[in-house]
Design an enzyme around this catalytic site. Structure first.
Site, PDB file in Angstrom:
ATOM      1  N   ASP A   5      46.304  27.329  47.383  1.00 47.54           N
ATOM      2  CA  ASP A   5      46.019  26.971  48.817  1.00 47.54           C
ATOM      3  C   ASP A   5      44.794  27.186  49.314  1.00 47.54           C
ATOM      4  OD1 ASP A   5      48.690  26.496  48.959  1.00 47.54           O
ATOM      5  OD2 ASP A   5      49.516  28.558  49.816  1.00 47.54           O
ATOM      6  N   GLU A   6      43.651  27.312  48.343  1.00 51.82           N
ATOM      7  CA  GLU A   6      42.348  27.591  48.687  1.00 51.82           C
ATOM      8  C   GLU A   6      41.484  26.534  48.395  1.00 51.82           C
ATOM      9  OE1 GLU A   6      41.165  29.878  50.642  1.00 51.82           O
ATOM     10  OE2 GLU A   6      43.045  30.854  50.901  1.00 51.82           O
TER      11      GLU A   6
END
Lengths: 281, 281, 281, 281
Positions: free
Chosen positions: D225-226
């Site tokens: 998610d980064e």
């Protein structure tokens, strides 16, 4: 406990909320959602309530009867979440029908659709995938158009239809049918700033270089595209978009705007105040 | 006729609306605006009413007294449109103060501002143009910071201040002052998806290539930037924006988000439900 | 090094970009920003370049001269960030002028404003706060209107004005003045879906229950409000907004839409392609 | 004539555009779309061109070969509109898959999907309606997870897959698979202001009273998610929305955000500049 939705309209006057909430208390109920609006334009008062109560429909109606009479309420009572019996009319464009059927199956759109009617056959498979009956009847001349509209009215009566949705149905509805379906006939059409008259508005919008295109869901009156507005959305575009891309972008806005309008109507959140709508979101 | 705004919070229970509307009727009043909300999270009931009535404040309070007692209402009564006594704290950035003062003068923001306080002198002229008194006191060490906060509290008491706005005031407020101003201290800060910790968030947002930047107006608690959210806005950006441009774009969002939050608060539209706000727009 | 902005328009044909980039290389320059567009509608090619180079204006013009001649470029060369000489016309509404002046001072709007002209005196103080000269001349009949427009043209000539902004100037511009200022006269007006003709459109929008209101910044042609669109914004409203609130909401959109359009124009980002604009954001 | 899309990245230096446009001219081509960006952060230069030319791929590559060598271009050449070979991974949520398949059939999403893989069987019918093969393999322990990922890699090799889309696939991808699919693995996840860690973020967002919820499409790196952000959207919500309604609203944003990101990737509009994306819309 039962969960009810109550909506009413009446002349604005002191004491209405007190009388209505008294009827709720008398029925042993509790108000879980409440919205009201006093129209300075028309002097009418609009209210929508959700009520949890052990009372039956008959008991609730009995509790409200004196209030309905005293304040001359145009009153409507329904079960929260009951699927609205909805007839959908389409032509060949799939996007609005697809969006409605997907949301209906996903539990996001409280409608039941006993039939999709069309003047073409191309959307039969899509309706079939969602197990919705589909009828196609060509509309090519005044006689076939009249026959189509007669069939619409028979379906409305046989299935006790509460809402008819024009999901990109590309035929003009006759004034007679508009009249008979007044207040329960919703259409979707594209919207531009400024507006464009005539054929191929996306091409005109492209030529004019509009920076926003959108969609409007509205009630149909015999004055086409000019009925009370239920919902509108727009999206930003720029000069690089071709007319075909504008059409695709516009279709996304049409789908979500129409589905939102149908959802609000099915939840009794759309009331009419003359030429405009009161939306209790 | 007088126009009153009433807000209250209490434990959710049947009969409240009936009792409250009964007090309105007893005072000879009419409800012109009404919003309510039952919080499933906390079991509390929130309501905001606007009432037109010939009754005086004393008469209205008398009519409501039995209801307040019976249902244990946390009750507040005010005149619609009364300007809120507001203290504004700034540092050197002009955008939020300029927006608030312009809207206040234009009649769009119901506040009166007896004083603007700052740890710098640069915004003195702006306040002066709008005929608002301005004080600057340097904040450079713990002692000068404590003196600044003492002066804030004295101003709050002397002017009976109802709201303190941090309009890009770039000092951390002490936990003691947060506590004393709880529920009436509003801050604005930038917001990003995802969030960025530490210094120069716009530079981080640029490095990460975020596509949306925004602003959040919130109540200040001693847990800085984590108080209940009042309003948020975002705007789209792309990879071509420099960090400086992101700052400029972000400032526009900060100005309008803060002014909106202050307006809603001044109109008694913001109620607290634990860690979140109920906004009766 | 100098930082230049180059824009040009010509008939679309192979080799233009190669020729133009060759001139940049010949001048010792580097392209830092570049945007182009081929219009399928008009067969014209549009390009905007930012170039860093040690070359002087004369050297750069010399490098481009053969390309300009060969491809028949309508060519424009300017310094990046040079403030545009801008005349602002207002009546009594302050919001657009306030927004432009605040942004100009904050370094966000690359214009210099040698004069604000008005048919009323009420905005004199606002201009004064920003140290901008202000002239008011009443416009009450054809003679005073002609005198006002004569004065506009003299100011345009004396100050070598590059842009005239109608920042809520509530007089119709004569066809003659439109013609003389063609392509450098920008207006802001409210926008609705659908559009409304005639007086008091916000009242009409309220009566019709529109869900979106907005603003359009456009070039003025003698066909009023129908010139090429530069920028548009909308914001969502609902049935609870009074006509007065719609006006306030609409003014926010007008301010930010006009300031954006002026910024893009001042940065040479707005090119005309027949009835529409190409915006190189 | 053929219509080609060319993208390249290289160290920023004078003369690139001139050299590239010279190769286009040499191939007898015309540039129909062009976008470029110089990254001040990394010193790299990014360009995307669409070129119409009678030249074959071999001829075009030959024309570009000296430029590729001289400027050390990371160069990619493709046919405009060629469907990208895309593998889609899902679990049980239908909304993203439905949106992609509908748009693909409607001609709005240039992908071909040789297979949908899932750790559940519930979306088999949806894939079947669109005539897309579907495989389900349970993922319940490390061994079955490794087997699933092995199968993914075999499919990627057998079908020469160019993009893997996680369309609400609710399993964490192993660092090894992330590595092997680096730059061609796209995920969608919900986004909030502020962000929430841990389970059931919609419930947390409800408890905190957020006013905006949204979605982010991003490349997957082993830092879940980064990865670099491709596209983000948000929509406004208020205190009346239940956690279930927030989920439904969030799903709409997820669908449209993911489909947009996939479309841009398939059209070669997404380039990587360190931790961020350059989007040539």
């Amino acid at each position: 406990h039962n969960h009810w939705v109550l909506t009413f309209v009446c002349a604005d006057q002191p004491g209405i909320v007190h009388a209505v909430s008294g009827a709720v208390v008398a029925s042993g109920g509790n108000i879980t959602e409440s919205q009201q609006f006093s129209s300075a334009d028309t002097g009418r008062f609009f209210m929508r309530l959700q009520v949890e109560t052990p009372a039956t429909r008959a008991e609730l109606e009995a509790a409200f009867a004196p209030v309905v009479e005293r304040y001359d309420l145009d009153f409507r009572l329904d079960v929260v979440g009951r699927p609205l019996r909805t007839l959908v009319l389409v032509s060949t464009a799939a996007h609005c029908l697809n969006d409605m059927l997907f949301r209906q199956r996903a539990g996001q759109l409280p409608v039941e659709i006993p039939l999709v009617m069309s003047n073409h056959g191309v959307l039969r498979d899509l309706a079939g995938f969602y197990d919705v009956p589909f009828e196609a009847h060509p509309v090519t001349d005044p006689a076939s158009k009249a026959a189509f509209e007669d069939r619409v009215m028979r379906v409305v009566e046989e299935h006790d239809i509460e809402l008819v949705v024009l999901a990109r149905y590309m035929q003009i509805i006759s004034p007679e049918l508009c009249e008979r379906l007044a207040g329960r006939l919703i259409n979707i059409h594209h919207s531009f700033l400024p507006g464009f008259k005539g054929a191929n508005p996306y091409k005109q919008a492209h030529a004019r270089g509009v920076k926003l295109i959108g969609a409007t869901a509205h009630f149909v009156t015999s004055d086409l595209d000019e009925g009370p507005i239920i919902e509108q959305n727009v999206v930003r575009v720029d000069h690089t978009r071709t007319p075909a891309e504008l059409v695709s972008i516009g279709q996304d806005e049409e789908s979500r705007t129409l589905s939102t309008a149908v959802k609000w109507f099915a939840e009794d959140r759309v009331l009419l105040d003359g030429a405009r709508t009161i939306i209790f979101r």
